[in-house]
Write an enzyme that holds these catalytic residues in place. Structure first.
Site, PDB file in Angstrom:
ATOM      1  N   CYS A   5       0.881  -1.153   0.036  1.00  0.00           N
ATOM      2  CA  CYS A   5       0.091  -0.003  -0.044  1.00  0.00           C
ATOM      3  C   CYS A   5       0.865   1.310   0.002  1.00  0.00           C
ATOM      4  O   CYS A   5       1.731   1.596   0.884  1.00  0.00           O
ATOM      5  CB  CYS A   5      -0.966  -0.036   1.085  1.00  0.00           C
ATOM      6  N   SER A  16      -4.608   8.482   5.223  1.00  0.00           N
ATOM      7  CA  SER A  16      -3.119   8.713   5.263  1.00  0.00           C
ATOM      8  C   SER A  16      -2.649  10.147   5.461  1.00  0.00           C
ATOM      9  O   SER A  16      -1.676  10.438   6.091  1.00  0.00           O
ATOM     10  CB  SER A  16      -2.505   8.191   3.946  1.00  0.00           C
TER      11      SER A  16
HETATM   12  N1  LIG Z   1      -7.759   7.570   0.860  1.00  0.00           N
HETATM   13  C1  LIG Z   1      -7.201   6.672   1.601  1.00  0.00           C
HETATM   14  C2  LIG Z   1      -6.728   5.505   0.461  1.00  0.00           C
HETATM   15  C3  LIG Z   1      -6.267   4.328   1.375  1.00  0.00           C
HETATM   16  C4  LIG Z   1      -6.556   3.195   0.394  1.00  0.00           C
HETATM   17  O1  LIG Z   1      -6.928   3.040  -0.716  1.00  0.00           O
HETATM   18  N2  LIG Z   1      -6.153   1.979   0.966  1.00  0.00           N
HETATM   19  C5  LIG Z   1      -6.214   0.772   0.161  1.00  0.00           C
HETATM   20  C6  LIG Z   1      -4.751  -0.093   0.044  1.00  0.00           C
HETATM   21  S1  LIG Z   1      -3.724   0.685  -0.644  1.00  0.00           S
HETATM   22  C7  LIG Z   1      -7.258  -0.168   0.780  1.00  0.00           C
HETATM   23  O2  LIG Z   1      -7.017  -0.137   2.134  1.00  0.00           O
HETATM   24  N3  LIG Z   1      -8.149  -0.878   0.078  1.00  0.00           N
HETATM   25  C8  LIG Z   1      -9.060  -1.648   0.782  1.00  0.00           C
HETATM   26  C9  LIG Z   1     -10.511  -1.183   0.398  1.00  0.00           C
HETATM   27  O3  LIG Z   1     -10.771  -0.191  -0.088  1.00  0.00           O
HETATM   28  O4  LIG Z   1     -11.386  -2.061   0.605  1.00  0.00           O
HETATM   29  C10 LIG Z   1      -5.898   7.056   2.384  1.00  0.00           C
HETATM   30  O5  LIG Z   1      -5.307   7.952   1.949  1.00  0.00           O
HETATM   31  O6  LIG Z   1      -5.450   6.524   3.518  1.00  0.00           O
END
Ligand SMILES: N[C@@H](CCC(=O)N[C@@H](CS)C(=O)NCC(=O)O)C(=O)O
Length: 223
Positions: free
Chosen positions: A11, A64
């Site tokens: 990630c 994040s």
């Molecule tokens: N906007 C979020 C995006 C985080 C994100 O998309 N993480 C992904 C992994 S890289 C995730 O957890 N995906 C699982 C899902 O969406 O169910 C951030 O900046 O933290």
């Protein structure tokens, strides 16, 4: 209190938080989960079911950009410019970087050349805008490394892997300042420690498993 970061090895959003913690020399725990099969405790903890999640004692932070802002604030000196307008602009460009990350993932998910080209064009258009923001470097704001610089490292690392599979996203002719900025950032010692050591292999395997245009072009035996 030692923060605990919940992570998924691939990630890029988690990596923003790790880079901030490492750069600031903060001691932290990290726990990796399998996002394909997330444990129940994680789904309880994470309101959106996403990583990163930062646990500070009994409290939970998610998103994040919010996490890196918190880490910056509680571990001085701040990595933001002091001028409020410049600071807000840096935050805007951190959000812009998140959007670019979505395009990078779009490259991986593209089924065929036409879909890949569409994503690559969208990405290059964003990188055109970024190029216009950059000055003489070496960093986004000039001489001083800032939070915004750290936040672009995960994108640049992934664009490198995508570009290795099919040249396109990294164009030194079209984006000379950006490529100089990227090269300088990727040489920072903190980069190697900000992911698991096998990140390139994992990323390439992930591209292969998705089976899209990039995945079909990867020969895991080479490099
Ligand atoms: N906007 C979020 C995006 C985080 C994100 O998309 N993480 C992904 C992994 S890289 C995730 O957890 N995906 C699982 C899902 O969406 O169910 C951030 O900046 O933290």
């Amino acid at each position: 209190m030692k923060p605990r970061l919940i992570s998924f090895k691939l990630c890029p959003f988690v990596q923003k938080a790790v880079l901030t913690l490492l750069h600031k020399g903060v001691d932290f725990d990290i726990e990796y989960i399998d996002l394909e099969n997330p444990p129940g405790w994680f789904l309880e903890l994470s309101p959106l079911g996403r990583v990163p999640v930062l646990q500070v004692g009994d409290e939970v932070l998610f998103e994040s950009s919010v996490i890196v802002e918190y880490l910056d604030e509680v571990n001085p000196p701040s990595l933001h410019p002091t001028d409020p307008l410049k600071k807000a602009q840096n935050r805007s460009w951190i959000e812009f970087g998140n959007e670019c990350l979505m395009n990078a993932f779009g490259l991986v998910m593209a089924d065929d050349e036409a879909a890949w080209r569409e994503q690559n064009d969208a990405l290059l258009g964003k990188l055109d805008r970024l190029e216009q923001q950059l000055g003489d470097g070496p960093y986004f704001n000039g001489d001083a490394l800032a939070l915004v610089d750290l936040c672009y490292i995960p994108l640049f690392q992934r664009l490198q892997y995508c570009d290795e599979a099919c040249p396109g996203p990294l164009d030194a002719h079209r984006h000379p300042k950006l490529q100089a900025w990227r090269a300088g950032l990727m040489e920072l010692p903190v980069v190697a420690r900000s992911t698991v050591p096998e990140i390139r292999d994992l990323y390439r395997r992930m591209m292969q498993m998705k089976g899209g245009y990039l995945g079909q072009r990867i020969d895991l035996g080479e490099g």
